[in-house]
Design an enzyme around this catalytic site. Structure first.
Site, PDB file in Angstrom:
ATOM      1  CB  SER A 125      -0.997   0.039   1.169  1.00  0.00           C
ATOM      2  OG  SER A 125      -1.767   1.232   1.092  1.00  0.00           O
ATOM      3  CD  GLU A 126       1.493   3.529   4.939  1.00  0.00           C
ATOM      4  OE1 GLU A 126       1.376   4.647   5.463  1.00  0.00           O
ATOM      5  OE2 GLU A 126       1.770   2.502   5.571  1.00  0.00           O
ATOM      6  CB  ALA A 127       5.797   0.963  -1.381  1.00  0.00           C
TER       7      ALA A 127
END
Length: 979
Positions: A887-889
């Site tokens: 997700s955050e990558a």
């Protein structure tokens, strides 16, 4: 009030209703009739969630007044298109092609697409994109690609060219081998059919006596002294039961405060729920009106008189840290300068000689950069309910993404014992991070506590935009240098983070800047400082990427600038400097993995093709450019992370299980993820278990143990680890002496429990975790990482400066994906936000940016149909089942690939986000005249000279914490007990 009886033909049936044609909209009438699949998001006709078909035309029903609807008109809503048991091809395709994430926008899209296919049974992909652009259908989750896929496949089915089976993943052939496969979300079909109940739908299903709560939110000043709140007239108005102010919650009304860093000042509880003596930001709420109807509550809220005296407003970091600024919080010491409350250094290598090394280097660059205040813009705003349940617990339904954390915060804020508070996550129409804050959840809890009655708090989109937190903006001054061969020799950065008036998490966010600046390169010598200050703009909260996008805004610009100065291709300078095995990160620890070279090798032919294409196809009118950026993110909350789940055997001869957890689903697929983790954890003992054998019970603190936050890209990792333990525990209990397994009836007959916990903690598994040292930034505060490499392609109109991203490629490493469909959904969704972050999204102007359109939400034609994601493969030896996190990558640095591509196209670098057409046009005009780039600011004053601040730190060393001494379970299954 003059009412009117009307009849409309709705979904093929004549429906009679009584309405106020001047006030009622078509959306409000449909929802009153029980057709709650018609969702209201923005309320101003710019998001398309409320789309219905009126007499053969797609319209946005939230702005269509009933007085402008002809009697006996034909109306089609999502409920008339298909049902869960008999879905339309569009609904089936949405579910099976991953076009359902949070699902709030889905009914509007499907209704819109239904009319498209009636008008054009054989559309092209561009026809579909043009249609959704025209009808203003917004999706904030998917990046739109899967939506277009779904329409194309549904059209083929409707033409008889394909069948449902052609687009269905048949899991029956993969029993015992589900991991990595595209298992659909358990809750996807109800969302696609409009029968999933979100917050406003839950309100409609509550008892008649439920009070409606409205905010008294002056929205006049960003900083003011409260002279008087006069509720006297409002209290006399029809239906008003109570107007709640801070006076009604004496002794509470504050959210907890806590420090993550030794270099954080001793903080008081700065975060009030209802404003007490001062308005600290534009969205501050001074009172809650509780009334019998929503209309009565709104009227009374407008009648509350609030007398304010303006105070100095510091609307960004730079204003708040000037020498003549006044303190926003009187109690805050001047430890680090005006309104600065935490700082964190990075000192690596021969750091004392960094200025000298940079000065002597073959090539060096410097610049100042601004990472903007990005609004989350979930299509569903903030809606919540509160009531006393059957156990006399105060029960709060909300959009929480940190259920137990928020439960503790709410208990503190409203003054109830935490054991008497129950929190449930409603089906959630996205949040992307803002739902971490218990700010508004505490408000509805206060209303229910003070009145003793069930309450529902809803707000219009302007109120939501004003009251909710945003991505923290950041200012940077930085330098980067390399030798004659392009190898980095030293870096320097000074960062100032704007966290708004409420201080919690600001110092934690600094750690992300200190960890992701120059990630994932090898930097031998570094001096850096990150600092955070209080301001009077929106408070800073979590947003996907949480601090990393700010760091990459600076570092990935510098890398491109250095490549240009040294005459090295941007790809090559990155290839030279990515960390190789044995080389450490900025925090003086080895990278846990080194997939970087393989990832760049995978991207290289794509990059070369894109560069050649851009060069060949650029014209005087449209300049094409290519940009790349390295990104990534950590996984987990570090040394204090824990997760707890439970698995229960269900009745029956065949092993079937209930799984209990708090994997909060914000649209990313908490149910999808929990399902695959449960299947894989049970597989060693019950290899024949199938998705139909698992029933998920999630996000209700009455039944579910604390699995932790849906944040930090940790959910799959932590839930998977805990699921492995729970599966082993229940299998051990079921196992007979001969190695076979007891049935449910046998377990009960032998008096053996049927429910077993799975408890996991980083402190129990890993013995080498160090928070960042407050003296030099060294440390190893995470258990694994993710890596992402982006390639952006853009078109820039030379006449206007308008930029369109025409393609984005993401090469990523996340260990082994648990569900490839879910991962690709996160890739595409993150990219769409990043493109908006680069080009249009902003919440700086409190009035202009008050709705989605004004705040620059990307519509479908703003996001390319060419979204390519490539998993380089591999497994994470630390992770559950070989997985890392996701997700955050995917929203870390892709915005900088766009910014770098603009510079590649027209030679204009935008230093301050977003890169709006006027900035690019001004840059092109200056370049043509041989003048300096107007988009390159002078160095910012961030509170003090960088090296003076570093010298102060060296003269005041602190003792770093050593979290390896934590005992297992120190945070408890029932949530963090902050002091």
């Amino acid at each position: 009030m003059n009412l009117k009886k009307m009849t409309l033909n709705i979904n093929g049936a004549d429906r009679m209703f009584i309405c106020d044609p001047e006030k009622d909209t078509l959306a409000s009438v449909l929802r009153r009739l029980g057709l709650t699949g018609t969702k209201v998001g923005c309320g101003t006709g710019v998001c398309g969630a409320c789309s219905v078909i009126l007499d053969g035309k797609v319209i946005r029903s939230c702005t269509r007044k009933i007085k402008n609807v002809k009697e006996y008109s034909s109306v089609m809503t999502i409920e008339g298109i298909g049902t869960v048991l008999n879905p339309h091809p569009l609904q089936y395709a949405w579910v099976h092609l991953g076009a359902v994430q949070c699902g709030f926008c889905v009914p509007g899209f499907i209704v819109s697409a239904y009319q498209l296919l009636l008008d054009n049974p054989n559309p092209t992909r561009e026809d579909v994109r043009d249609w959704f652009q025209k009808h203003r259908n917004v999706c904030r989750c998917t990046g739109y690609k899967q939506i277009v896929d779904a329409v194309m496949e549904a059209a083929a089915i409707m033409r008889g060219e394909k069948t449902f089976d052609d687009i269905t993943y048949d899991w029956s052939k993969d029993v015992g081998d589900f991991y990595g496969k595209p298992l659909i979300r358990p809750n996807a079909m109800p969302k696609a059919c409009g029968v999933c109940d979100y917050g406003d739908d839950v309100e409609l299903h509550m008892p008649e006596e439920t009070l409606k709560v409205e905010l008294v939110q002056p929205r006049k000043y960003s900083h003011a002294k409260i002279i008087n709140i006069d509720c006297s007239e409002a209290e006399k108005m029809p239906g008003v039961v109570k107007i709640v102010t801070a006076e009604d919650v004496k002794g509470a009304n504050r959210l907890m405060t806590y420090a993550f860093s030794e270099r954080t000042v001793e903080m008081q509880q700065a975060h009030h729920v209802l404003a007490e003596d001062e308005i600290l930001y534009y969205g501050d709420v001074v009172a809650l009106v509780c009334a019998d109807t929503r209309a009565h509550a709104k009227a009374a809220a407008d009648a509350v008189k609030v007398e304010l005296e303006p105070l100095p407003e510091y609307m960004n970091y730079l204003e708040a840290v000037t020498p003549d600024a006044e303190k926003i919080h009187d109690w805050m010491p001047d430890t680090y300068g005006k309104n600065i409350y935490s700082e964190l250094p990075v000192l690596k290598g021969d750091h004392e000689k960094v200025p000298e090394i940079i000065g002597d280097a073959a090539y060096s660059v410097e610049g100042s950069f601004y990472s903007s205040r990005e609004p989350h813009m979930s299509i569903e705003g903030d809606v919540m309910q509160a009531y006393y349940d059957e156990d006399d617990n105060l029960c709060i339904h909300c959009k929480t993404m940190t259920l137990y954390f928020d439960r503790d915060e709410i208990a503190e804020a409203i003054g109830v014992p935490v054991e008497k508070l129950r929190v449930i996550e409603n089906p959630t129409g996205g949040s992307f991070g803002w739902a971490m804050s218990a700010h508004t959840y505490s408000m509805v809890g206060m209303a229910a506590k003070v009145t003793g009655m069930p309450c529902s708090l809803s707000m219009d989109y302007g109120q939501f935009m004003a009251v909710s937190g945003k991505r923290s903006p950041a200012y940077f001054n930085a330098k980067l240098a390399c030798d004659k061969d392009g190898m980095f020799v030293a870096g320097e950065f000074d960062a100032g983070l704007d966290h708004g008036p409420f201080l919690e998490l600001g110092d934690d966010k600094l750690t992300k800047i200190s960890r992701f600046m120059f990630y994932p390169y090898y930097m031998p010598n570094v001096v850096g400082l990150s600092r955070v200050a209080a301001t009077n703009h929106s408070f800073g909260t979590a947003y996907r990427g949480y601090g990393a996008p700010q760091a990459f805004t600076c570092s990935e610009a510098l890398v491109d600038m250095l490549a240009e100065k040294a005459g090295i291709d941007p790809f090559e300078i990155r290839y030279k400097n990515i960390a190789r095995p044995g080389q450490d990160n900025l925090n003086q620890y080895p990278f846990l993995h080194y997939p970087m070279e393989e990832m760049m090798d995978k991207l290289k032919p794509m990059y070369e093709e894109a560069v050649a294409k851009a060069k060949a196809e650029s014209t005087d009118e449209i300049k094409k450019g290519v940009g790349i950026a390295w990104g990534g993110y950590n996984v987990g909350l570090g040394a204090v992370d824990e997760a707890h789940v439970a698995i229960e055997l269900m009745p029956g001869d065949r092993p079937k299980f209930r799984k209990y957890d708090t994997w909060q689903d914000q649209g990313q697929g908490g149910d999808q993820g929990s399902l695959i983790c449960t299947l894989e954890a049970l597989k060693p003992y019950f290899p024949d278990v199938t998705p139909d054998d698992i029933k998920l019970i999630q996000t209700d603190s009455k039944y579910c143990p604390n699995t932790g936050e849906s944040a930090g890209s940790r959910s799959h990792y932590a839930n998977g680890k805990a699921s492995i333990v729970a599966a082993k525990n229940i299998a051990d209990a079921m196992r007979k002496p001969d190695g076979t397994y007891r049935t449910y009836d046998e377990m009960v007959a032998e008096g053996i429990p049927t429910r077993y916990d799975g408890d996991w903690a980083t402190a129990d598994e890993y013995d080498c975790f160090y928070d960042l040292d407050p003296n030099d930034g060294s440390g190893n505060p995470t258990y694994t990482y993710t890596y992402a490499l982006f390639l952006a392609e853009v078109d820039v109109e030379t006449a206007t400066g308008k930029t369109t991203c025409t393609g984005m490629t993401c090469i990523y490493w996340i260990g082994k994906p648990g569900n490839i469909q879910a991962v690709e959904g996160q890739v595409n969704g993150g990219i769409s936000h990043a493109i908006g972050f680069a080009l249009s999204e902003n919440y700086d102007d409190l009035k202009k940016h008050a709705n989605m359109l004004g705040a620059g939400v990307p519509y479908i034609k703003d996001v390319p149909d060419k979204l390519v994601s490539v998993d380089v493969g591999g497994t994470d030896p630390r992770g559950p089942f070989g997985s890392s996190g996701a997700s955050e990558a995917f929203q870390s640095s892709d915005h900088m690939a766009v910014i770098n591509a603009i510079n590649n196209a027209v030679g204009v670098r935008v230093h301050e986000l977003p890169a709006t057409p006027d900035k690019i046009k001004a840059g092109m005009e200056a370049l043509a005249k041989g003048e300096p780039n107007p988009n390159a600011p002078e160095p910012y004053f961030l509170g003090s000279d960088l090296y003076d601040a570093i010298e102060e730190i060296k003269n005041n060393p602190l003792t770093p914490s050593k979290p390896e001494n934590l005992e297992f379970g120190s945070l408890g299954k029932e949530g963090v007990q902050w002091k």
